[in-house]
Design a protein around this motif. Structure first.
Motif, short mmCIF file in Angstrom:
data_model
loop_
_atom_site.label_atom_id
_atom_site.label_comp_id
_atom_site.label_asym_id
_atom_site.label_seq_id
_atom_site.Cartn_x
_atom_site.Cartn_y
_atom_site.Cartn_z
N ALA A 186 -63.80 46.84 46.87
CA ALA A 186 -62.92 46.61 46.71
C ALA A 186 -61.54 46.65 47.97
O ALA A 186 -61.94 47.78 48.50
N VAL A 187 -61.09 45.68 47.95
CA VAL A 187 -60.58 45.64 49.71
C VAL A 187 -57.91 46.01 49.20
O VAL A 187 -57.96 44.94 48.19
N PHE A 188 -58.03 46.99 49.68
CA PHE A 188 -56.91 47.04 49.81
C PHE A 188 -56.06 45.68 50.45
O PHE A 188 -56.11 45.68 51.74
N VAL A 189 -55.24 44.51 50.06
CA VAL A 189 -54.67 43.68 50.66
C VAL A 189 -53.91 43.57 51.18
O VAL A 189 -52.68 42.51 51.97
N TRP A 190 -52.82 44.72 50.34
CA TRP A 190 -51.60 44.85 49.92
C TRP A 190 -51.11 46.18 50.57
O TRP A 190 -51.42 47.05 49.79
N SER A 191 -49.87 46.53 51.14
CA SER A 191 -49.37 47.53 51.11
C SER A 191 -47.96 47.28 51.61
O SER A 191 -47.51 46.40 52.40
N MET A 192 -46.66 47.81 51.47
CA MET A 192 -45.07 47.58 51.71
C MET A 192 -45.10 47.38 52.65
O MET A 192 -43.83 46.47 53.27
N TYR A 193 -45.36 47.20 54.04
CA TYR A 193 -45.37 47.80 55.37
C TYR A 193 -45.11 46.71 55.49
O TYR A 193 -43.66 45.85 56.71
N LEU A 194 -45.96 45.39 55.54
CA LEU A 194 -46.05 44.29 56.09
C LEU A 194 -45.12 43.67 55.33
O LEU A 194 -44.24 42.56 55.67
N ALA A 195 -45.16 43.66 54.00
CA ALA A 195 -44.64 42.97 53.50
C ALA A 195 -42.72 43.20 52.88
O ALA A 195 -41.95 41.82 53.43
N ILE A 196 -42.50 44.61 53.52
CA ILE A 196 -41.13 44.53 53.15
C ILE A 196 -40.06 44.00 54.85
O ILE A 196 -39.09 43.36 54.91
N ALA A 197 -41.26 44.19 55.83
CA ALA A 197 -40.88 43.21 56.79
C ALA A 197 -40.65 42.20 56.98
O ALA A 197 -39.71 40.97 56.86
N ALA A 198 -41.85 41.22 56.12
CA ALA A 198 -41.59 40.00 56.01
C ALA A 198 -40.29 39.59 55.25
O ALA A 198 -40.14 38.38 55.23
#
Length: 416
Positions: free
Chosen positions: A298-310
């Motif tokens: 199981a891989v965590f592919v998402w966190s808010m840090y990159l996504a909110i930057a985008a």
């Protein structure tokens, strides 16, 4: 091949050297600010005033195992040690009798503390800062609007006036003008619009690279990097936003991820489940994110840090100070206030094709119930973990591991 990104290692090395240089600058009399993550750093950048992000410092202290020491120093002075820990650790470090033993040589005493007043407890933390000799707290209002634009992430880059609302922007622009006047009067440093426009342009370039990286990871199978690499790869440059170094670091991070995707490199050889982490980083147990790669694929592919930057930072056109106000007037809404936040998390979960969401819910989290409800309504399994992201007293590591493992076995696996 090491699975650690060289761009993430380079960012951490740069930050450590920058912090060492900061001590020298402050000792020579430079002003220094402690700022919350959701405040307009670009003004300080324009005026050449060094700053450290409050939450970033809390993450370093926690990763180095000093959180309980600083919460204890708050407790000794009669302040709560069980509320707003993420925001109050820096205050605790101010009372350290041996600051030289603190991580990275300790946090210099700030002359300015800048924060948005998002709640009563948070406001009290910064009011205590304001009582410290030589430190001024400059508060920014936390405004709201009744109607929320659907799919706000599509409006923010160029239609930000429509997305945020003119009344909120009017208020924040006036506050920023006041902040500039205050800084010019107290530091003797000048705010130059030509320099400010350069800072804003560099910040936009940086977030464009982050957006490309986010989209690469969303499409990639297998996932090319771990969350523990993406966080420093994005956030160290984010705290240096508006500099050529930060813009180039974001591009280097993108290029390295793109190379891994092109080669088909995955961080987990036996990737079976793609997971999303909703909430702040679990700084007291960073190995948590890799633990389930080894046991469940199981891989965590998402966190808010990159996504909110985008999705949260890009602002083009209009008066640059108003564009900066638009970057932050609704920042907390995007992450924590439903329906702003809830709809965005569902969009991002679908964009990344996740099989499940682990949602960290702390006592001070905003909108936790609505985020979980929206994700489950979209048909996505959600596990709520109850813990504070910096205070290890709030949860047992082994218990967290067992809870996630059982959820993967009993809820995620049967649906994939």
């Amino acid at each position: 091949m090491s699975d650690r990104l060289s761009s993430a290692e380079a960012a951490l090395a740069y930050q450590r050297q920058w912090f060492a240089d900061l001590h020298g600058a402050v000792a020579d009399g430079a002003p220094f600010a402690l700022v919350n993550a959701d405040t307009p750093h670009e003004i300080l950048r324009t005026m050449g005033i060094p700053y450290v992000v409050n939450q970033w410092w809390a993450s370093i202290v926690t990763a180095k195992g000093r959180t309980q020491d600083y919460l204890g120093l708050l407790r000794e002075r009669g302040y709560p040690d069980h509320s707003e820990q993420y925001s109050s650790i820096a205050l605790g470090s101010l009372f350290d009798p041996d600051p030289g033993s603190a991580p990275w040589g300790g946090l210099p005493r700030p002359s300015l503390v800048l924060a948005e007043t998002t709640g009563d407890a948070s406001r009290k933390v910064f009011d205590v800062w304001d009582e410290e000799p030589g430190t001024t707290f400059y508060p920014l209002e936390s405004a709201a609007r009744d109607d929320v634009p659907p799919r706000w992430w599509e409006l923010m880059p160029r239609r930000w006036e429509e997305a945020v609302g003119s009344d909120r922007l009017d208020l924040m622009v006036e506050e920023l003008v006041g902040l500039i006047r205050f800084l010019e009067a107290t530091t003797g440093r000048e705010f130059l619009e030509t320099r400010f426009r350069e800072v804003m342009a560099l910040a936009n370039e940086q977030q464009e690279w982050n957006r490309r990286t986010r989209d690469l990871i969303a499409r990639a199978r297998p996932c090319p990097l771990s969350v523990t690499d993406s966080i420093p790869g994005v956030m160290v440059p984010q705290w240096h936003r508006g500099t050529t170094w930060a813009r180039d670091a974001a591009r280097a991070f993108h290029d390295e991820v793109a190379a891994r995707v092109a080669e088909g490199t995955g961080v987990c050889p036996d990737e079976r489940y793609r997971l999303m982490w909703v909430g702040r980083g679990l700084w007291f147990d960073l190995d948590f994110y890799r633990r389930f790669q080894r046991t469940h694929g199981a891989v965590f592919v998402w966190s808010m840090y990159l996504a909110i930057a985008a999705d949260g930072y890009l602002r083009y056109g209009g008066d640059p100070l108003r564009a900066l106000a638009a970057r932050f007037a609704a920042f907390s809404d995007q992450l924590y206030t439903p329906p702003w936040s809830a709809e965005w998390y569902v969009k991002e979960a679908r964009h990344h094709g996740v099989d499940g969401v682990v949602h960290l819910v702390s006592d001070d989290a905003r909108g936790g119930y609505f985020t979980t409800r929206a994700l489950r309504a979209a048909g996505i399994p959600v596990l709520e973990l109850r813990a504070d992201n910096v205070d290890a007293r709030s949860a047992d590591k082994d218990a967290l591991t067992r809870t996630v493992g059982d959820w993967l076995d009993n809820e995620v696996a049967p649906r994939t």
